[in-house]
Design a protein around this motif. Structure first.
Motif, PDB file in Angstrom:
ATOM      1  N   GLU A 245       0.907  -1.163  -0.024  1.00  0.00           N
ATOM      2  CA  GLU A 245      -0.114  -0.051  -0.037  1.00  0.00           C
ATOM      3  C   GLU A 245       0.718   1.263   0.199  1.00  0.00           C
ATOM      4  O   GLU A 245       0.623   2.412  -0.778  1.00  0.00           O
ATOM      5  N   ASP A 246       1.916   1.166   0.776  1.00  0.00           N
ATOM      6  CA  ASP A 246       2.955   2.334   0.853  1.00  0.00           C
ATOM      7  C   ASP A 246       4.076   2.446  -0.406  1.00  0.00           C
ATOM      8  O   ASP A 246       4.685   3.444  -0.646  1.00  0.00           O
ATOM      9  N   ALA A 247       3.961   1.372  -1.051  1.00  0.00           N
ATOM     10  CA  ALA A 247       4.935   1.429  -2.200  1.00  0.00           C
ATOM     11  C   ALA A 247       4.159   1.718  -3.560  1.00  0.00           C
ATOM     12  O   ALA A 247       3.577   2.657  -3.707  1.00  0.00           O
ATOM     13  N   TYR A 248       3.752   0.605  -4.234  1.00  0.00           N
ATOM     14  CA  TYR A 248       3.192   1.094  -5.565  1.00  0.00           C
ATOM     15  C   TYR A 248       1.495   0.464  -5.533  1.00  0.00           C
ATOM     16  O   TYR A 248       0.980   0.380  -6.718  1.00  0.00           O
ATOM     17  N   GLY A 249       1.227   0.410  -4.168  1.00  0.00           N
ATOM     18  CA  GLY A 249      -0.343   0.137  -4.054  1.00  0.00           C
ATOM     19  C   GLY A 249      -0.614  -1.415  -4.435  1.00  0.00           C
ATOM     20  O   GLY A 249       0.217  -2.266  -4.559  1.00  0.00           O
ATOM     21  N   GLU A 250      -1.839  -1.747  -4.069  1.00  0.00           N
ATOM     22  CA  GLU A 250      -2.323  -3.129  -4.207  1.00  0.00           C
ATOM     23  C   GLU A 250      -2.662  -3.326  -5.739  1.00  0.00           C
ATOM     24  O   GLU A 250      -2.781  -2.482  -6.371  1.00  0.00           O
ATOM     25  N   HIS A 251      -2.618  -4.594  -5.967  1.00  0.00           N
ATOM     26  CA  HIS A 251      -2.746  -5.128  -7.616  1.00  0.00           C
ATOM     27  C   HIS A 251      -4.253  -4.787  -7.772  1.00  0.00           C
ATOM     28  O   HIS A 251      -5.144  -5.360  -6.995  1.00  0.00           O
ATOM     29  N   ASP A 252      -4.554  -4.232  -8.795  1.00  0.00           N
ATOM     30  CA  ASP A 252      -5.984  -3.615  -8.898  1.00  0.00           C
ATOM     31  C   ASP A 252      -6.391  -4.544 -10.108  1.00  0.00           C
ATOM     32  O   ASP A 252      -6.098  -4.329 -11.399  1.00  0.00           O
ATOM     33  N   GLU A 253      -7.371  -5.475 -10.038  1.00  0.00           N
ATOM     34  CA  GLU A 253      -7.869  -6.268 -10.917  1.00  0.00           C
ATOM     35  C   GLU A 253      -8.502  -5.662 -12.040  1.00  0.00           C
ATOM     36  O   GLU A 253      -8.579  -6.115 -13.280  1.00  0.00           O
ATOM     37  N   GLU A 254      -9.032  -4.387 -12.021  1.00  0.00           N
ATOM     38  CA  GLU A 254      -9.636  -3.639 -12.833  1.00  0.00           C
ATOM     39  C   GLU A 254      -8.966  -2.870 -13.721  1.00  0.00           C
ATOM     40  O   GLU A 254      -9.271  -2.213 -14.708  1.00  0.00           O
ATOM     41  N   ALA A 255      -7.522  -2.873 -13.386  1.00  0.00           N
ATOM     42  CA  ALA A 255      -6.637  -1.712 -14.027  1.00  0.00           C
ATOM     43  C   ALA A 255      -6.117  -2.420 -15.077  1.00  0.00           C
ATOM     44  O   ALA A 255      -4.833  -2.707 -15.514  1.00  0.00           O
ATOM     45  N   VAL A 256      -6.927  -2.820 -16.196  1.00  0.00           N
ATOM     46  CA  VAL A 256      -6.456  -3.157 -17.358  1.00  0.00           C
ATOM     47  C   VAL A 256      -7.114  -2.586 -18.635  1.00  0.00           C
ATOM     48  O   VAL A 256      -8.237  -2.023 -18.436  1.00  0.00           O
ATOM     49  N   ALA A 257      -6.678  -2.543 -19.704  1.00  0.00           N
ATOM     50  CA  ALA A 257      -7.051  -1.912 -20.861  1.00  0.00           C
ATOM     51  C   ALA A 257      -7.035  -2.833 -22.101  1.00  0.00           C
ATOM     52  O   ALA A 257      -6.405  -3.402 -22.286  1.00  0.00           O
ATOM     53  N   ASN A 258      -8.498  -2.573 -22.840  1.00  0.00           N
ATOM     54  CA  ASN A 258      -8.386  -2.845 -24.111  1.00  0.00           C
ATOM     55  C   ASN A 258      -7.946  -2.102 -24.962  1.00  0.00           C
ATOM     56  O   ASN A 258      -8.490  -1.307 -25.413  1.00  0.00           O
ATOM     57  N   LEU A 259      -6.890  -2.332 -25.626  1.00  0.00           N
ATOM     58  CA  LEU A 259      -6.338  -1.410 -26.813  1.00  0.00           C
ATOM     59  C   LEU A 259      -6.821  -2.060 -28.240  1.00  0.00           C
ATOM     60  O   LEU A 259      -6.498  -3.085 -28.459  1.00  0.00           O
ATOM     61  N   PRO A 260      -7.483  -1.223 -28.934  1.00  0.00           N
ATOM     62  CA  PRO A 260      -7.978  -1.620 -30.266  1.00  0.00           C
ATOM     63  C   PRO A 260      -6.805  -1.764 -31.049  1.00  0.00           C
ATOM     64  O   PRO A 260      -5.913  -1.224 -31.205  1.00  0.00           O
ATOM     65  N   LEU A 261      -7.039  -3.028 -32.111  1.00  0.00           N
ATOM     66  CA  LEU A 261      -5.784  -3.322 -32.941  1.00  0.00           C
ATOM     67  C   LEU A 261      -5.511  -2.387 -33.795  1.00  0.00           C
ATOM     68  O   LEU A 261      -4.351  -2.225 -34.287  1.00  0.00           O
ATOM     69  N   GLU A 262      -6.436  -1.416 -34.165  1.00  0.00           N
ATOM     70  CA  GLU A 262      -6.139  -0.442 -35.067  1.00  0.00           C
ATOM     71  C   GLU A 262      -4.705   0.514 -34.558  1.00  0.00           C
ATOM     72  O   GLU A 262      -4.160   0.884 -35.281  1.00  0.00           O
ATOM     73  N   MET A 263      -4.693   0.568 -33.078  1.00  0.00           N
ATOM     74  CA  MET A 263      -3.550   1.172 -32.698  1.00  0.00           C
ATOM     75  C   MET A 263      -2.205   0.598 -33.318  1.00  0.00           C
ATOM     76  O   MET A 263      -1.144   1.370 -33.181  1.00  0.00           O
ATOM     77  N   PHE A 264      -2.418  -0.467 -33.615  1.00  0.00           N
ATOM     78  CA  PHE A 264      -0.786  -1.197 -33.822  1.00  0.00           C
ATOM     79  C   PHE A 264      -0.962  -1.233 -35.600  1.00  0.00           C
ATOM     80  O   PHE A 264       0.187  -2.118 -36.025  1.00  0.00           O
ATOM     81  N   GLN A 265      -1.630  -0.634 -36.227  1.00  0.00           N
ATOM     82  CA  GLN A 265      -1.542  -0.804 -37.749  1.00  0.00           C
ATOM     83  C   GLN A 265      -0.213  -0.407 -38.032  1.00  0.00           C
ATOM     84  O   GLN A 265       0.388   0.731 -37.765  1.00  0.00           O
ATOM     85  N   GLY A 266       0.557  -1.180 -38.826  1.00  0.00           N
ATOM     86  CA  GLY A 266       1.556  -0.838 -39.512  1.00  0.00           C
ATOM     87  C   GLY A 266       2.664  -1.379 -38.520  1.00  0.00           C
ATOM     88  O   GLY A 266       3.900  -1.234 -38.809  1.00  0.00           O
ATOM     89  N   ALA A 267       2.565  -1.964 -37.504  1.00  0.00           N
ATOM     90  CA  ALA A 267       3.430  -2.376 -36.585  1.00  0.00           C
ATOM     91  C   ALA A 267       3.130  -3.815 -36.129  1.00  0.00           C
ATOM     92  O   ALA A 267       2.024  -4.090 -36.493  1.00  0.00           O
ATOM     93  N   ASP A 268       4.243  -4.406 -35.817  1.00  0.00           N
ATOM     94  CA  ASP A 268       3.821  -5.841 -35.256  1.00  0.00           C
ATOM     95  C   ASP A 268       3.125  -5.963 -34.089  1.00  0.00           C
ATOM     96  O   ASP A 268       3.079  -5.063 -33.338  1.00  0.00           O
ATOM     97  N   LEU A 269       2.061  -6.851 -33.901  1.00  0.00           N
ATOM     98  CA  LEU A 269       1.344  -7.067 -32.732  1.00  0.00           C
ATOM     99  C   LEU A 269       2.262  -7.074 -31.613  1.00  0.00           C
ATOM    100  O   LEU A 269       3.159  -8.295 -31.809  1.00  0.00           O
ATOM    101  N   PRO A 270       1.964  -6.648 -30.353  1.00  0.00           N
ATOM    102  CA  PRO A 270       3.039  -7.122 -29.436  1.00  0.00           C
ATOM    103  C   PRO A 270       2.831  -8.568 -28.824  1.00  0.00           C
ATOM    104  O   PRO A 270       1.563  -9.080 -28.882  1.00  0.00           O
ATOM    105  N   GLU A 271       3.713  -9.228 -28.009  1.00  0.00           N
ATOM    106  CA  GLU A 271       3.494 -10.656 -27.546  1.00  0.00           C
ATOM    107  C   GLU A 271       2.919 -10.377 -26.169  1.00  0.00           C
ATOM    108  O   GLU A 271       3.346  -9.341 -25.527  1.00  0.00           O
TER     109      GLU A 271
END
Length: 166
Positions: A69-95
């Motif tokens: 809690e005093d360091a980087y906080g508890e792990h937050d299950e909600e802290a995920v993001a869905n990035l649309p594939l369009e963001m990666f156009q012209g680049a390789d998809l990350p692994e």
């Protein structure tokens, strides 16, 4: 010299985190050759990290633990993001497992770790890699000096033992 706000502190540290088997693993270090140097009291470091150092002086050693809690906080299950594939156009998809540099609408930079890649999005965990973990710091204060007016104006340390502008 004693550590006070508006002073530049150089220190060594070893950072340990708990392992599932109950031991501790060393995950980061700063050595006497490559110390961590920062302007104390301006919010560059974790507040509780600074609080634990605030009574120390040059050549003192320290050994303390921060709760998750005093360091980087508890792990937050909600802290995920869905990035649309369009963001990666012209680049390789990350692994899966890759760390992506991201930026929010306010221009803050942060990192996310790819959890999965689906047909239309890349799912990224935005938790700090050390979220949910207590941190154990051990080290030694190498040097404490008053910050220069230029350092105070810029809000960070300069010089051979400080931040370099490129």
């Amino acid at each position: 010299m004693k550590i006070e706000p508006q002073h530049v502190v150089s220190l060594t540290y070893d950072l340990y985190v708990d392992q599932p088997d109950g031991t501790e693993a060393l995950v980061e270090s700063a050595t006497e050759e490559q110390p961590l140097t920062f302007l104390f009291g301006v919010g560059q470091m974790l507040p509780k990290f600074e609080e634990n150092l605030s009574a120390l002086s040059t050549s003192d050693t320290y050994d303390f633990k921060l709760t998750a809690e005093d360091a980087y906080g508890e792990h937050d299950e909600e802290a995920v993001a869905n990035l649309p594939l369009e963001m990666f156009q012209g680049a390789d998809l990350p692994e899966v497992g890759a760390i992506l540099p991201l930026q929010d609408n306010q221009g803050h930079h942060f990192q996310g770790q790819v959890v999965s890649v689906t047909e239309d999005s890349v799912i990224v965990d935005l938790n700090h890699p050390m979220a949910g973990q207590p941190l154990h710091f051990k080290g030694k204060i190498l040097n404490v000096r008053p910050a220069t007016s230029e350092e105070l104006a810029h809000g960070h340390a300069h010089g051979p033992d400080g931040h370099h502008h490129h």
